[in-house]
Design a protein around this motif. Sequence first.
Motif, short mmCIF file in Angstrom:
data_model
loop_
_atom_site.label_atom_id
_atom_site.label_comp_id
_atom_site.label_asym_id
_atom_site.label_seq_id
_atom_site.Cartn_x
_atom_site.Cartn_y
_atom_site.Cartn_z
N ALA A 33 0.84 -1.21 0.00
CA ALA A 33 0.00 0.00 0.00
C ALA A 33 0.87 1.26 0.00
N ILE A 34 1.93 1.25 0.77
CA ILE A 34 2.85 2.39 0.82
C ILE A 34 3.53 2.58 -0.53
N ILE A 35 3.95 1.48 -1.14
CA ILE A 35 4.59 1.56 -2.47
C ILE A 35 3.63 2.20 -3.47
N THR A 36 2.37 1.78 -3.45
CA THR A 36 1.39 2.35 -4.38
C THR A 36 1.25 3.85 -4.17
N GLY A 37 1.17 4.27 -2.92
CA GLY A 37 1.08 5.70 -2.62
C GLY A 37 2.30 6.46 -3.11
N GLN A 38 3.47 5.88 -2.95
CA GLN A 38 4.70 6.53 -3.40
C GLN A 38 4.75 6.64 -4.93
N VAL A 39 4.28 5.61 -5.61
CA VAL A 39 4.25 5.65 -7.08
C VAL A 39 3.28 6.74 -7.53
N ARG A 40 2.13 6.84 -6.87
CA ARG A 40 1.18 7.91 -7.19
C ARG A 40 1.83 9.28 -7.05
N LEU A 41 2.54 9.48 -5.95
CA LEU A 41 3.19 10.77 -5.71
C LEU A 41 4.27 11.04 -6.76
N ARG A 42 5.09 10.03 -7.03
CA ARG A 42 6.19 10.20 -7.99
C ARG A 42 5.67 10.47 -9.40
N LYS A 43 4.61 9.78 -9.78
CA LYS A 43 4.06 9.92 -11.12
C LYS A 43 3.02 11.03 -11.22
N LYS A 44 2.67 11.62 -10.08
CA LYS A 44 1.62 12.65 -10.03
C LYS A 44 0.37 12.17 -10.76
N ALA A 45 -0.14 11.03 -10.29
CA ALA A 45 -1.35 10.44 -10.87
C ALA A 45 -2.27 10.08 -9.71
N ASP A 97 1.98 2.80 -14.54
CA ASP A 97 2.70 2.27 -13.38
C ASP A 97 1.82 2.26 -12.15
N VAL A 98 1.06 3.33 -11.97
CA VAL A 98 0.15 3.40 -10.83
C VAL A 98 -0.93 2.33 -10.97
N GLU A 99 -1.44 2.16 -12.19
CA GLU A 99 -2.50 1.17 -12.40
C GLU A 99 -1.99 -0.24 -12.12
N ARG A 100 -0.73 -0.50 -12.45
CA ARG A 100 -0.17 -1.82 -12.14
C ARG A 100 -0.13 -2.03 -10.63
N CYS A 101 0.30 -1.02 -9.89
CA CYS A 101 0.28 -1.11 -8.43
C CYS A 101 -1.15 -1.23 -7.92
N ARG A 102 -2.03 -0.44 -8.51
CA ARG A 102 -3.42 -0.44 -8.08
C ARG A 102 -4.08 -1.80 -8.29
N ARG A 103 -3.74 -2.46 -9.37
CA ARG A 103 -4.30 -3.80 -9.58
C ARG A 103 -3.83 -4.72 -8.46
N ASP A 111 -6.92 15.19 -3.97
CA ASP A 111 -5.51 14.83 -3.87
C ASP A 111 -4.71 15.51 -4.99
N ALA A 112 -5.28 15.55 -6.18
CA ALA A 112 -4.61 16.20 -7.31
C ALA A 112 -4.44 17.69 -7.04
N LEU A 113 -5.49 18.34 -6.51
CA LEU A 113 -5.40 19.77 -6.21
C LEU A 113 -4.31 20.05 -5.18
N ARG A 114 -4.21 19.20 -4.19
CA ARG A 114 -3.20 19.39 -3.15
C ARG A 114 -1.79 19.15 -3.68
N ASN A 115 -1.68 18.43 -4.80
CA ASN A 115 -0.37 18.07 -5.34
C ASN A 115 -0.09 18.65 -6.72
N GLY A 116 -0.67 19.80 -7.03
CA GLY A 116 -0.31 20.48 -8.26
C GLY A 116 -1.44 20.88 -9.18
N GLY A 117 -2.62 20.30 -9.04
CA GLY A 117 -3.73 20.73 -9.88
C GLY A 117 -4.56 19.58 -10.41
N LEU A 118 -5.72 19.91 -10.93
CA LEU A 118 -6.66 18.90 -11.41
C LEU A 118 -6.12 18.08 -12.58
N GLN A 119 -5.15 18.62 -13.31
CA GLN A 119 -4.58 17.86 -14.43
C GLN A 119 -3.92 16.57 -13.94
#
Length: 158
Positions: free
Chosen positions: A32-44, A65-71, A50-58
């Motif tokens: 779970a921590i790895i997935t969160g870190q990949v999300r942060l690194r990939k900004k996805a 990579d995030v989807e692979r972790c998410r699966r 969460d997107a707004l807090r980390n740079g914007g809605l885009q």
Amino acid sequence: RAAPSPKMMENAVFMSFTFYSTILILKMYVVAIITGQVRLRKKAFANPEDALRNGGLQYCREDPDVERCRRRVCSGSHRNDMENIFPFLFLGAIYSLLNPSPAVARIHFFIFCVGRIIHTIAYLLQLKAPTRSVAYSVAQLPCFSMALQILLATTPYW
């Protein structure tokens, strides 16, 4: 004077089961921590807040990579682990009550634990087939063995 320990804590098989179960639960947290870190690194991010807090809605978007972790960690819950580790927790706890050989029980718990860890590593690192499916299959063997032994022990009561 120390209070007497509960009877289960004197059961070597149950203590071995407790050890390996705890390792598996910690593994689930690590994924779970790895997935969160990949999300942060990939900004996805999955959620707009969460997107707004980390740079914007885009950044409210999907990333391969995030989807692979998410699966592997589906929607914040460990779907694959839940489908495999939760039955192990039930089977192992009941199996521990059957008074099996501590050495044989430890082998059951160890094989399942190592199989699940290898399965996770193979998934996250995208190791070549059939590594993941072999790890999955090997990890299922002790579960089937424990289930069979539980059924045999409880057949007189059905």
